[in-house]
Design an enzyme around this catalytic site. Structure first.
Site, PDB file in Angstrom:
ATOM      1  N   TRP A 120     -48.918 -18.480  45.440  1.00 52.84           N
ATOM      2  CA  TRP A 120     -49.604 -17.224  45.134  1.00 52.84           C
ATOM      3  C   TRP A 120     -51.118 -17.339  45.249  1.00 52.84           C
ATOM      4  O   TRP A 120     -51.767 -16.563  45.951  1.00 52.84           O
ATOM      5  CB  TRP A 120     -49.197 -16.767  43.732  1.00 52.84           C
ATOM      6  CG  TRP A 120     -50.041 -15.671  43.142  1.00 52.84           C
ATOM      7  CD1 TRP A 120     -50.677 -14.661  43.806  1.00 52.84           C
ATOM      8  CD2 TRP A 120     -50.353 -15.478  41.761  1.00 52.84           C
ATOM      9  NE1 TRP A 120     -51.350 -13.841  42.931  1.00 52.84           N
ATOM     10  CE2 TRP A 120     -51.169 -14.326  41.659  1.00 52.84           C
ATOM     11  CE3 TRP A 120     -50.003 -16.159  40.595  1.00 52.84           C
ATOM     12  CZ2 TRP A 120     -51.646 -13.857  40.436  1.00 52.84           C
ATOM     13  CZ3 TRP A 120     -50.473 -15.680  39.381  1.00 52.84           C
ATOM     14  CH2 TRP A 120     -51.297 -14.540  39.316  1.00 52.84           C
ATOM     15  N   LYS A 122     -55.341 -27.612  28.651  1.00 52.17           N
ATOM     16  CA  LYS A 122     -56.688 -27.981  29.113  1.00 52.17           C
ATOM     17  C   LYS A 122     -57.778 -27.041  28.627  1.00 52.17           C
ATOM     18  O   LYS A 122     -58.967 -27.374  28.704  1.00 52.17           O
ATOM     19  CB  LYS A 122     -56.716 -28.065  30.637  1.00 52.17           C
ATOM     20  CG  LYS A 122     -56.529 -26.736  31.364  1.00 52.17           C
ATOM     21  CD  LYS A 122     -56.545 -26.962  32.872  1.00 52.17           C
ATOM     22  CE  LYS A 122     -56.262 -25.691  33.647  1.00 52.17           C
ATOM     23  NZ  LYS A 122     -56.236 -25.927  35.112  1.00 52.17           N
ATOM     24  N   TYR A 152     -50.098 -12.316  49.490  1.00 50.76           N
ATOM     25  CA  TYR A 152     -50.859 -13.464  49.011  1.00 50.76           C
ATOM     26  C   TYR A 152     -51.920 -13.861  50.038  1.00 50.76           C
ATOM     27  O   TYR A 152     -51.603 -14.111  51.202  1.00 50.76           O
ATOM     28  CB  TYR A 152     -49.951 -14.661  48.729  1.00 50.76           C
ATOM     29  CG  TYR A 152     -48.959 -14.469  47.600  1.00 50.76           C
ATOM     30  CD1 TYR A 152     -49.070 -13.414  46.691  1.00 50.76           C
ATOM     31  CD2 TYR A 152     -47.896 -15.347  47.437  1.00 50.76           C
ATOM     32  CE1 TYR A 152     -48.152 -13.255  45.666  1.00 50.76           C
ATOM     33  CE2 TYR A 152     -46.981 -15.195  46.403  1.00 50.76           C
ATOM     34  CZ  TYR A 152     -47.115 -14.137  45.522  1.00 50.76           C
ATOM     35  OH  TYR A 152     -46.202 -13.980  44.507  1.00 50.76           O
ATOM     36  N   GLN A 182     -57.485 -20.521  47.649  1.00 51.14           N
ATOM     37  CA  GLN A 182     -58.114 -21.405  46.671  1.00 51.14           C
ATOM     38  C   GLN A 182     -58.317 -22.825  47.180  1.00 51.14           C
ATOM     39  O   GLN A 182     -59.304 -23.477  46.853  1.00 51.14           O
ATOM     40  CB  GLN A 182     -57.278 -21.436  45.379  1.00 51.14           C
ATOM     41  CG  GLN A 182     -57.959 -22.166  44.228  1.00 51.14           C
ATOM     42  CD  GLN A 182     -57.074 -22.230  43.001  1.00 51.14           C
ATOM     43  OE1 GLN A 182     -55.870 -22.068  43.094  1.00 51.14           O
ATOM     44  NE2 GLN A 182     -57.673 -22.465  41.862  1.00 51.14           N
ATOM     45  N   ARG A 194     -58.889 -22.183  36.724  1.00 56.03           N
ATOM     46  CA  ARG A 194     -58.404 -20.848  37.083  1.00 56.03           C
ATOM     47  C   ARG A 194     -59.112 -19.753  36.278  1.00 56.03           C
ATOM     48  O   ARG A 194     -59.356 -18.662  36.778  1.00 56.03           O
ATOM     49  CB  ARG A 194     -56.897 -20.783  36.857  1.00 56.03           C
ATOM     50  CG  ARG A 194     -56.253 -19.504  37.318  1.00 56.03           C
ATOM     51  CD  ARG A 194     -54.746 -19.611  37.276  1.00 56.03           C
ATOM     52  NE  ARG A 194     -54.267 -20.662  38.153  1.00 56.03           N
ATOM     53  CZ  ARG A 194     -52.984 -20.984  38.299  1.00 56.03           C
ATOM     54  NH1 ARG A 194     -52.076 -20.330  37.597  1.00 56.03           N
ATOM     55  NH2 ARG A 194     -52.609 -21.942  39.125  1.00 56.03           N
ATOM     56  N   SER A 224     -45.368 -18.226  36.492  1.00 60.11           N
ATOM     57  CA  SER A 224     -46.303 -18.569  35.428  1.00 60.11           C
ATOM     58  C   SER A 224     -45.629 -19.163  34.192  1.00 60.11           C
ATOM     59  O   SER A 224     -45.902 -18.755  33.069  1.00 60.11           O
ATOM     60  CB  SER A 224     -47.147 -17.352  35.030  1.00 60.11           C
ATOM     61  OG  SER A 224     -48.289 -17.753  34.299  1.00 60.11           O
ATOM     62  N   PRO A 225     -44.750 -20.157  34.363  1.00 61.67           N
ATOM     63  CA  PRO A 225     -44.135 -20.786  33.189  1.00 61.67           C
ATOM     64  C   PRO A 225     -45.156 -21.511  32.312  1.00 61.67           C
ATOM     65  O   PRO A 225     -44.888 -21.765  31.134  1.00 61.67           O
ATOM     66  CB  PRO A 225     -43.133 -21.771  33.801  1.00 61.67           C
ATOM     67  CG  PRO A 225     -43.668 -22.063  35.165  1.00 61.67           C
ATOM     68  CD  PRO A 225     -44.279 -20.764  35.622  1.00 61.67           C
TER      69      PRO A 225
END
Length: 332
Positions: free
Chosen positions: A21, A215, A54, A27, A227, A205-206
């Site tokens: 994604w 973090k 995406y 990215q 992110r 997005s688990p």
């Protein structure tokens, strides 16, 4: 790697799937993207998820090139249609025109004759459901997709689509919702409906956009390059979790992860896989090491006492409202 059936179908998918994604085409550099795909393959992942939207279609192109020398029959490649992929009025939605044009574009970019699963990326309120399902039926019957799925559909929408799919002789086998310890909106309505209809969840997005990795620390700014600091990499999604109450409770999960012999990320992925209606958990990565770490959640069984302890920590900050299954912005 462990494998599960996708819903009540005969298709087996890897418990952990690789998604691109917010990485491929935007990215991370292409060499890094290829290295992450290689790491996924080496770890036994066979299921790869993407979408035409995406990185403005670039993610499909990168994934197609990364997989082009692999044995096609040994892979399960998923993509999606709905969000805008061009400036035109019909370059979006689930009309017959957009579906037919989009599947051809996706196959071209993915360098394959078919996808294993073609998914409606959201529900389209401006197109009759019958038109959408008939177009999907033609995609399946022409051999361009084997199975049909959806993403972020409500229980009511799943129940409306399922009889149409049966009538049209197409296998509607999956839903792709957001799901994690912190985001459990599917549990009340979507999961029971899916179990009844034979639909499995492929969850995204688990790790709650990385928050459950531990973090992000309460009272401190996000790490540079993370992110949460990058608008292109889903900062708007992660913002709902970036408050001190949530971050403090996430830190309290660390002793539980250590007790289970898992990293925080592994605990988060293993947690969603405890739900029997979950067929696969999607992970993303910007570095191969992240793939190597996350795949260790496959096959992990968390005991009831540990699951109860997790619930006691996160319950006050867990979102369970089933109305948040979909975005209000989708409605006309």
């Amino acid at each position: 790697m462990e494998f599960r059936h996708l819903g009540r179908s005969g298709l087996l998918v890897s418990e952990i799937s690789y998604g691109n994604w917010i990485t491929h085409g935007s990215q991370v550099e292409e060499d890094a993207a290829f290295a992450c795909v290689r790491a996924a393959l080496d770890a036994g992942i066979t299921t790869f998820d993407t979408a035409d939207v995406y990185a403005g279609t670039r993610a499909e192109d990168v994934l197609g090139r990364a997989l082009q020398n692999e044995r096609r029959e040994g892979l399960e490649i998923f993509t999606k249609v709905y969000w805008p992929t061009g400036p035109g009025r019909n370059d979006r939605g689930l009309s017959r025109k957009h579906i037919m044009e989009s599947i051809n574009g996706s196959l071209r970019r993915l360098r394959t004759d078919y996808v294993d699963l073609y998914q409606a990326h959201r529900y389209d309120y401006s197109t009759p459901l019958e038109e959408t399902m008939e177009a999907f039926a033609d995609v399946v019957h022409s051999g361009k997709a084997h199975y049909i799925g959806v993403s972020e559909w409500t229980a009511e929408q799943l129940r409306a689509a399922h009889p149409l799919a049966r009538e049209l002789h197409i296998p509607l086998v999956s839903n792709q919702p957001q799901y994690s310890m912190l985001w459990r909106v599917i549990e009340t309505e979507v999961v029971p409906a899916s179990e009844e209809l034979g639909i499995g969840q492929i969850v995204w997005s688990p790790m709650a956009q990385g928050v459950l990795s531990g973090k992000y620390l309460p009272g401190q700014p996000p790490p540079a390059g993370s992110r949460a600091t990058d608008e292109k990499s889903g900062a708007n999604f992660i913002s709902r979790f970036m408050n001190d109450d949530v971050l403090t409770r996430v830190q309290q999960l660390k002793p539980l992860a250590e007790q289970a012999g898992l990293s925080m990320a592994q605990l988060a992925v293993a947690w969603v896989l405890q739900n029997p209606n979950v067929s696969s958990a999607i992970i993303g990565a910007s570095r191969p090491e992240q793939v190597h770490d996350n795949v260790k959640a496959a096959g992990v069984k968390l005991d009831a006492e540990l699951l109860k302890a997790i619930d006691e920590i996160v319950e006050p900050v867990t979102e369970r409202d089933p109305s948040k299954t979909e975005s209000p912005a989708q409605r006309p």
